[in-house]
Enzyme design. Structure first.
Site, PDB file in Angstrom:
ATOM      1  N   ARG A 179       0.843  -1.198   0.000  1.00 58.01           N
ATOM      2  CA  ARG A 179       0.000   0.000   0.000  1.00 58.01           C
ATOM      3  C   ARG A 179       0.880   1.250   0.000  1.00 58.01           C
ATOM      4  O   ARG A 179       1.543   1.547   0.991  1.00 58.01           O
ATOM      5  CB  ARG A 179      -0.943   0.030   1.207  1.00 58.01           C
ATOM      6  CG  ARG A 179      -1.800   1.286   1.233  1.00 58.01           C
ATOM      7  CD  ARG A 179      -3.018   1.183   2.145  1.00 58.01           C
ATOM      8  NE  ARG A 179      -2.679   1.141   3.557  1.00 58.01           N
ATOM      9  CZ  ARG A 179      -3.585   1.251   4.541  1.00 58.01           C
ATOM     10  NH1 ARG A 179      -4.873   1.378   4.238  1.00 58.01           N
ATOM     11  NH2 ARG A 179      -3.194   1.190   5.801  1.00 58.01           N
ATOM     12  N   ASP A 459      -3.930   3.033  14.266  1.00 59.92           N
ATOM     13  CA  ASP A 459      -3.121   3.609  13.201  1.00 59.92           C
ATOM     14  C   ASP A 459      -3.659   4.999  12.904  1.00 59.92           C
ATOM     15  O   ASP A 459      -4.493   5.530  13.651  1.00 59.92           O
ATOM     16  CB  ASP A 459      -3.086   2.708  11.965  1.00 59.92           C
ATOM     17  CG  ASP A 459      -4.427   2.592  11.256  1.00 59.92           C
ATOM     18  OD1 ASP A 459      -5.399   3.268  11.662  1.00 59.92           O
ATOM     19  OD2 ASP A 459      -4.512   1.824  10.280  1.00 59.92           O
TER      20      ASP A 459
END
Length: 545
Positions: A179, A459
């Site tokens: 990603r 996160d």
């Protein structure tokens, strides 16, 4: 030809004579950097920057213009101009063999030990993350690219100096997916002709240029997750980047495969169109649940009728989230694409068996919900959750996926996607947002973007929910369950008390000698600002080395 790095000068300049781009590396020299900042990688990056950066900036400007319309009361709708795309019968290109079964995927940052453990985990795929779980320090980015290069070639190892244990890849490993960062983030350590490059293009170009041949030799390919998009035009840009990169490297078109995270409320209205734009390169869509909730708050932040309750009460059973899931599964399966479920943020609780059993029961219920809805796979953040997630999906289907589950009964309207969930705002909810937001930002500023807090893996996406909710509640004077409003005075008191609690939890030296004061000030400034920072990582990035 591109010249090699001159370690004696700062910035280090790469150039192509006589009229090529001037590529400047502004970051510090990192061990083995030359192995990933290769002439080929930088040449590809420069080419992509020249061709596509202006369009990227134009699309970011379009985001800002659309926000103004939302602030004025407009609401998203399914696009009239692309109705034919939604109505037509078309399917994406065939999916590679090692992406056919994706029933459990683990995600995590690109540090060396994490990569080894994730690839060895009993899962189908590992998403190596340069985005929400990676603090984009120059060292993290370069070491991450080195680590992935070693992993692709199966030469990666890690020696734990504390325990003496050596980590290596097993015979069977998960499929690697990478990603890159979103379109909005710059890479300030690299300039091309004086301009900062896109973080997304930097991450993508280095990984692709350095690894596409080694991946092909191992019977796999360059697979990506694409984050944070808000429209099919942004997907079209990625598709054009893929075509240009494949042509430049002599790769067959369609070799690159990408799964798009539907993690913005605006992208939810353009799922068909996003798949259509990427149909030659698509591998499916993913329910990026945490960023999706953040996006819902962010896009309607100036609307007092769009106040969300406590984060903990905004579960996937809520109508607006269930509608988004159902629409994604129906859309993907109609087009032959995988419909991936969201992240289980829980982590095992080793010192409290009862609490651990309750947490794992929640994971099991969540994964059963996803499998029964028709998802083809799901995400976990910790290897310890793999058996639970696999058992849940295995109990629902036996084949490699659920592409045959059409969900023909689903009919989702704009109102369904925009239904504001009911619920209360509690003082504990406010306190939790402060506590998690400050601690996550502090860790991020220290170079750690994946942080275990209170038995959850946080996160940037989950921290963004905390920050956005506090800003929205404060701006609109939201009333808590005790009848009092979220005022500046109350926020200040709760912030002071929560900093004291953090002090007690982490110790005085880390609170006063580290970056906690900076993190607390920045977090407070973002909450109290008259304007809303589009991403907390943008002002925070200015403080990173």
């Amino acid at each position: 030809m591109l010249l090699g790095m001159n370690a004696e000068t700062q910035p280090r300049v790469y150039s192509r004579e006589p009229a090529g781009p001037k590529v400047e590396i502004l970051g510090p020299d990192i061990e083995r950097a030359g192995e990933v900042l290769t002439p080929l990688a930088l040449q590809l990056l420069a080419s992509l920057h020249r061709r596509f950066n202006a369009r990227r900036l134009e699309l970011l400007g379009a985001r800002a213009q659309r926000q103004l319309l939302l602030d004025d009361g407009a609401l998203p709708q399914f696009l009239a101009a692309t109705q034919e795309v939604r109505a037509a019968d078309w399917r994406i290109a065939p999916i590679p063999a090692d992406l056919i079964d994706r029933r459990v995927e683990i995600t995590g940052p690109v540090d060396r030990k994490m990569i080894i453990n994730a690839l060895n985990a009993p899962v189908r795929a590992f998403m190596a993350d340069f985005e929400d779980s990676c603090s984009p320090t120059w060292e993290n980015l370069i070491r991450g690219q080195v680590n992935l290069m070693d992993a692709v070639r199966r030469t990666i190892s890690y020696a734990d100096t504390a325990t003496g244990k050596v980590y290596r890849l097993g015979e069977r490993t998960a499929t690697l997916i990478v990603r890159p960062r979103g379109w909005h983030l710059p890479e300030k350590h690299v300039r091309i002709n004086g301009e900062p490059v896109s973080g997304a293009l930097f991450d993508f170009a280095l990984f692709l240029a350095n690894n596409h041949e080694a991946l092909a030799q191992r019977g796999t390919g360059p697979y990506f997750y694409l984050p944070k998009m808000e429209s099919h035009l942004e997907a079209r840009l990625w598709n054009e980047v893929f075509i240009a990169a494949q042509d430049a490297l002599g790769m067959a078109r369609g070799t690159i495969k990408a799964t798009v995270l539907i993690e913005t409320i605006l992208a939810a209205f353009e799922m068909d169109e996003i798949l259509f734009e990427l149909r030659e390169h698509s591998a499916g869509l993913n329910c990026g649940r945490w960023d999706y909730i953040f996006s819902f708050i962010k896009k309607f932040r100036n609307r007092p009728d769009f106040l969300l309750p406590d984060r903990a009460s905004v579960t996937m059973e809520r109508h607006f989230l269930k509608s988004y899931v159902d629409l994604l599964i129906k859309t993907c399966h109609r087009r032959g694409a995988h419909a991936m479920g969201g992240m289980a943020a829980q982590i095992p609780i080793r010192d409290d068996p009862a609490a651990n059993a309750a947490a794992m029961a929640r994971v099991r219920a969540d994964k059963l919900r996803e499998a029964r809805a028709g998802h083809d796979g799901t995400w976990i953040a910790h290897p310890g959750l793999a058996p639970i997630a696999l058992e849940a999906f295995d109990s629902v289907f036996k084949g490699p996926n659920q592409l045959q589950v059409s969900r023909a009964e689903v009919s989702v309207t704009a109102r369904d996607l925009l239904t504001v969930p009911e619920g209360t705002i509690t003082e504990e909810g406010v306190r939790g947002c402060i506590r998690v937001g400050v601690q996550y930002l502090e860790s991020w500023l220290r170079g750690n973007g994946c942080v275990p807090l209170y038995h959850l893996m946080e996160d940037a996406a989950t921290a963004e929910i905390c920050r956005a909710q506090l800003w929205q509640w404060l701006r609109h004077g939201a009333h808590m369950s005790d009848g009092a409003a979220v005022s500046v005075e109350r926020f200040d008191r709760l912030l002071s008390e929560e900093l004291d609690r953090i002090h007690a939890e982490v110790g005085a030296s880390r609170l006063t000698d580290g970056v906690f004061p900076t993190a607390a000030r920045l977090f407070e400034q973002m909450i109290k600002s008259e304007t809303f920072d589009e991403f907390l990582t943008l002002p925070a990035y200015e403080l990173l080395s």
